[in-house]
Design an enzyme around this catalytic site. Structure first.
Site, short mmCIF file in Angstrom:
data_model
loop_
_atom_site.label_atom_id
_atom_site.label_comp_id
_atom_site.label_asym_id
_atom_site.label_seq_id
_atom_site.Cartn_x
_atom_site.Cartn_y
_atom_site.Cartn_z
N LYS B 89 -17.85 42.56 -17.32
CA LYS B 89 -19.49 42.23 -17.99
C LYS B 89 -20.34 42.95 -17.02
CE LYS B 89 -18.43 38.91 -20.98
NZ LYS B 89 -18.49 39.11 -22.06
N GLU B 111 -27.54 35.04 -22.65
CA GLU B 111 -26.74 33.76 -22.90
C GLU B 111 -25.47 34.09 -22.01
OE1 GLU B 111 -26.44 36.67 -24.60
OE2 GLU B 111 -24.37 37.05 -24.59
N SER B 377 -9.82 41.46 -17.88
CA SER B 377 -11.07 41.71 -17.89
C SER B 377 -11.85 40.89 -16.82
CB SER B 377 -11.47 41.00 -19.15
OG SER B 377 -11.07 39.66 -19.43
C1 LIG Z 1 -13.30 37.54 -17.88
C2 LIG Z 1 -13.82 37.54 -19.20
N1 LIG Z 1 -13.06 38.24 -20.23
C3 LIG Z 1 -13.44 38.18 -21.39
C4 LIG Z 1 -14.56 37.58 -21.74
C5 LIG Z 1 -15.04 37.64 -23.32
O1 LIG Z 1 -15.82 38.41 -23.71
P1 LIG Z 1 -15.70 39.81 -24.45
O2 LIG Z 1 -14.99 39.49 -25.71
O3 LIG Z 1 -17.08 40.30 -24.71
O4 LIG Z 1 -15.02 40.82 -23.58
C6 LIG Z 1 -15.52 36.91 -20.75
C7 LIG Z 1 -16.86 36.41 -21.29
O5 LIG Z 1 -17.39 35.60 -20.68
C8 LIG Z 1 -14.94 37.07 -19.64
O6 LIG Z 1 -15.91 36.61 -18.71
#
Ligand SMILES: Cc1ncc(COP(=O)(O)O)c(C=O)c1O
Lengths: 257, 402
Positions: B89, B111, B377
Site C-alpha cells: 500500500k 478509507e 502483498s
Molecule cells: C496486505 C494486503 N494485501 C492485499 C490487500 C487488498 O487490496 P488490493 O486488492 O488493492 O491489493 C490489502 C488491503 O488492505 C492488504 O492490506
C-alpha cells in the site's frame, strides 16, 4: 405540456418535498403523496432507496435502509404508483442512484415512468456527458425530464452548458455538503446564488440541501424559483409517522413564519 | 496497450466516473493533471527516492525453495511484505501524497479495510506534515486493532464508519461524503484501483513498480524475461494491478487473480465479486459488483478485512471480460491453511490477504520448469489475533509439512 414545465411557468416560490419511497412503512408512499398535495406542496421527489447513498447524510441514509428492510424496490414502487395519476396531480420526480435504475434497465424504467405518470428524474451519479450522449433522446421521447445539479464549485462555463442541456429546472445544491447538513446561509452562498443569477439562465432553479424551515425556505426563494426540503421532512416522518395532519402542519410551517 | 485505460477513463466497457456533480470539479481537475504530475521530472525524482530510501525498494524476489519442492515447480515470492509499514500500500500512498502536494491540498482523507492503507496514508502524511483523516468500518477497527493504534500514533484521526456491515465499502462511502463536504482543501487518497477515473489508472501506475521490478528480477534469477504465472490476491485489486502491469500485453504470462470467497462462493457469506457479481456501478466506477436483482449492493464477507469488498477495480473487470486473467477464489479456511503452510515452510507469516494468493498454489498444477511469481502483498503482524484464534484451540500446532 409536461407537468413540471406547466408548474414552473405558472408559479414562483415553489415548494418541493423529497421523501424516501417505502418509508416509514412500505405502503406509505401514495398516502404521503396525497397528504403532501392536499397540504399545498407544489412538487415531489420520491427517493428510490439505495444501499449505498453516497451523496446523502445520516437522515436519508437511515430512511433508505429502513425502506429497503420494508421491502421497497423499483418494481414495488412502480406497482404502488400504478394508479397514482387518479389520485395526485402535482408533478412527480424520481430521485435515485444510477445503479438501481440501470439494473432495472433504462428502457424499462422509462416505460414504467411513462406508464404511471412520472414526470422527471434526478440521477445524481449518472454523468452529465453520458446522459447527453446515450440517454437524452429516449428521455425526451418518453417526456421524462432529467434534472441536473449544479454546486458552488461548478464553474461558470459548466453552469451554462448544463443550462443549455436542461429540461425542467436546474437543481442548485446550496453548499458543499451531503444532504441534511444544517448550514445557515453564508456570505459565500449568497455570492454563489447571485453569480448564478447573473447568467440569466434559460431554466428556473430550485435550491436544495439544508432547506429545513421557513427561514431557509424564504431565503432560498429570494435567489431562485423555489426550494426543496428533504431531510427535515424525513425527520418529521421519523418522529410522527405518516400522519396527514402532521404533514399539513409541517408544510404550513415551511410556507409561513 | 489493449488492457489499459482509454482517454475516456474506460477499460473496455468498465470504469468511467459515475459521481455526483459535487465531486465533478475535483475529479475533473485530478484527471487533467495526474499524468502530467506523475511524468514530471520533479515527481519522478522524489517518488523514486522515497521508494528506495524510505519504502526500502526494490523489494526482494525470493525463491521459496521448500515451497517450490512441495509443489514441484519454481515459486518466487515478491516480498511486498518487507516494505516499510508492511504491505504494498505504501507504494501508492507516497505517490499520491506527492500528487496531493503538487495540487496544493492540505487535508488528506482515506478509507481503509485492513488498516494497511490507513497506516500507509498516515505514514505519508506524517512524513509530509499533512492533516490525515482515515475512515474505517467499525467491524474492521475491532479486527485490525494494531493498525488502528499505529494510525493514531502517526497522528491520524480514525473515524469509524457505522453503516452497512461496517467494513471497507462503508468506509469508502464515508470518505466520499467527506470529500463532497470538503471540496476545496481535501485530497482523497484512495487505497486501491477502485473509484472514479482517474483513480484506477493512477493507483495502477503507482503500483506498477512491482511488475517493473519483477521483470528485472526474473531475468536476473532465471535468465528469462517473463514468468509463466503471476499470482496475486484481489480486494479492490491494487497489488494485482501492480503485479500485472508490465506484463498485461505479454500473453506468455498467465495472470491469476485470487478473490476471497469467505465461507464459500455460494454460501451467501463471500467477497468473491467476479464469481457471483455482475455489471453495475459502485463507488463511481462501472465494474462487477455483488448486487441483488434490484441493484442493491450486497454486504460482503471475508475473514480478511482487506479483501472484504463487494466490488473490484474496472481493470480487473476488463481482464475477466476479455479472458486475459484467470479468476480463482479461496475460502477463509483455505487462506488460513495457506498462511500456516508458508509460515512453516519458509518462516514467513503472511498477511491474511496475501494468504489467499498462496492458497491458489493448491488449485493449479504447474510444470516443474514453470516460473511462478506470487505477490506477497503484506506481512501478518496485523493478523496475529485472528491466526491465534484459529490455530491455538488446536491441541498441537501443525508441524512443518515440507
Ligand atoms: C496486505 C494486503 N494485501 C492485499 C490487500 C487488498 O487490496 P488490493 O486488492 O488493492 O491489493 C490489502 C488491503 O488492505 C492488504 O492490506
Amino acid at each position: 405540456m409536461n407537468r413540471i414545465n406547466e408548474l414552473l411557468n405558472r408559479k414562483d416560490n415553489i415548494l418541493s418535498i423529497y421523501f424516501t419511497a417505502g418509508y416509514p412503512e412500505l405502503n406509505d408512499t401514495v398516502s404521503i403523496l396525497q397528504s403532501l398535495e392536499a397540504a399545498g406542496t407544489d412538487l415531489v421527489e420520491i427517493g428510490i432507496p439505495f444501499s449505498d447513498p453516497l451523496a446523502d447524510g445520516p437522515t436519508i441514509q437511515a430512511s433508505s435502509q429502513k425502506a429497503l428492510e420494508n421491502g421497497m424496490s423499483l418494481k414495488v414502487l412502480f406497482e404502488q404508483l400504478k394508479d397514482v395519476r387518479e389520485k395526485v396531480s402535482i408533478p412527480i420526480i424520481l430521485m435515485g442512484y444510477f445503479n438501481t435504475v440501470s439494473k432495472y434497465g433504462i428502457d424499462n424504467f422509462l416505460s414504467s415512468c411513462e406508464a404511471v405518470g412520472v414526470d422527471g428524474t434526478i440521477l445524481p451519479d449518472l454523468p452529465f456527458k453520458e446522459f447527453n450522449e446515450k440517454y437524452a433522446d429516449t428521455f425526451g421521447e418518453r417526456g421524462v425530464s432529467n434534472i441536473f445539479l449544479i454546486t458552488p464549485q461548478t464553474d461558470d462555463e459548466r453552469i451554462k452548458l448544463i443550462d443549455s442541456h436542461s429540461t425542467g429546472f436546474i437543481y442548485m445544491v446550496s453548499s458543499a455538503a451531503v444532504t441534511g447538513a444544517k448550514r445557515d446561509v453564508s456570505e459565500k452562498q449568497v455570492r454563489y446564488f447571485e453569480r448564478v443569477n447573473t447568467f440569466n439562465l434559460s431554466h428556473p432553479t430550485l435550491i436544495g440541501f439544508g432547506i429545513r424551515n421557513h427561514d431557509t425556505f424564504k431565503n432560498a426563494c429570494r435567489y431562485s424559483n423555489g426550494a426543496i426540503v428533504g431531510s427535515a421532512f424525513i425527520k418529521m416522518l421519523e418522529e410522527e409517522g405518516n400522519n396527514k395532519e402532521k404533514i399539513e402542519s409541517f408544510i404550513n410551517s415551511i410556507r409561513t413564519a | 496497450m489493449k488492457y489499459n485505460v482509454d482517454k475516456d477513463g474506460m477499460y473496455g466497457r468498465f470504469g468511467g466516473a459515475y459521481i455526483p456533480e459535487m465531486l465533478y470539479p475535483n475529479i475533473e481537475k485530478l484527471g487533467q493533471v495526474y499524468l502530467e504530475i506523475i511524468e514530471s521530472e520533479e515527481f519522478q525524482k522524489e517518488y523514486k527516492m522515497l521508494l528506495k530510501d524510505y519504502v526500502g525498494r526494490p523489494s526482494p524476489l525470493y525463491k521459496a525453495k521448500r515451497l517450490s519442492e512441495k509443489y514441484n515447480t519454481n515459486i518466487y515470492l515478491k516480498r511486498e511484505d518487507l516494505n516499510h509499514t508492511g504491505a504494498h500500500k505504501i507504494n501508492n500512498t507516497v505517490g499520491q501524497i506527492l500528487i496531493a502536494k503538487a495540487m496544493g491540498k492540505t487535508r488528506i482523507i482515506a478509507e481503509t479495510g485492513a488498516g494497511q492503507h490507513g497506516v500507509a496514508t498516515a505514514t505519508a502524511c506524517a512524513l509530509m506534515d499533512l492533516k490525515c483523516i482515515v475512515y474505517m468500518g467499525d467491524t474492521d477497527i475491532k479486527r485490525q486493532a494494531p493498525n488502528v493504534a499505529r494510525m493514531k500514533m502517526l497522528g491520524a484521526e480514525v473515524i469509524p464508519a457505522m453503516s452497512g456491515n461496517k467494513t471497507l465499502k462503508d468506509a469508502t462511502n464515508e470518505a466520499l461524503r467527506d470529500w463532497i463536504a470538503n471540496p476545496e482543501d481535501t485530497f482523497y487518497l484512495i487505497g486501491s484501483v477502485v473509484g472514479p477515473h482517474p483513480y484506477p489508472d493512477m493507483v495502477t501506475r503507482l503500483q506498477a513498480i512491482i511488475s517493473e521490478e519483477i521483470k528485472e528480477q526474473v531475468m536476473e534469477k532465471t535468465g528469462r524475461d517473463y514468468p509463466d504465472y503471476l499470482i496475486a490476491c484481489v480486494g479492490g485489486g491494487s497489488n494485482a494491478a501492480g503485479t500485472y502491469y508490465h506484463f498485461l500485453d505479454d500473453e506468455r504470462v498467465g495472470l491469476i487473480a485470487v478473490e476471497a470467497s469467505g465461507m464459500g462462493v455460494d454460501s451467501g457469506e463471500t467477497a468473491a465479486t467476479i464469481a457471483i457479481g455482475d455489471e453495475g456501478i459502485i463507488h463511481g466506477s462501472k465494474t462487477f459488483l455483488m448486487q441483488t436483482d434490484d441493484g442493491q449492493i450486497v454486504e460482503p464477507y471475508s475473514i480478511s478485512a482487506g479483501l472484504d469488498y463487494p466490488g473490484i477495480g474496472p481493470l480487473h473487470a476488463h481482464l475477466k471480460d476479455t479472458g486475459r486473467a484467470e479468476f480463482l477464489s479461496a475460502t477463509d479456511k483455505e487462506a488460513l491453511d495457506a498462511a500456516m503452510e508458508l509460515t512453516r515452510t519458509e518462516g514467513i507469516i503472511p498477511a491474511l490477504e496475501s494468504a489467499h494468493a498462496l492458497a491458489a498454489l493448491k488449485m493449479k498444477t504447474f510444470k516443474p520448469e514453470d516460473v511462478v511469481v506470487v505477490t506477497l502483498s503484506g506481512r501478518g503482524d496485523k493478523d496475529m489475533e485472528t491466526y491465534m484464534q484459529y490455530f491455538m484451540p488446536h491441541p498441537i500446532l501443525p508441524k512443518g509439512e515440507g
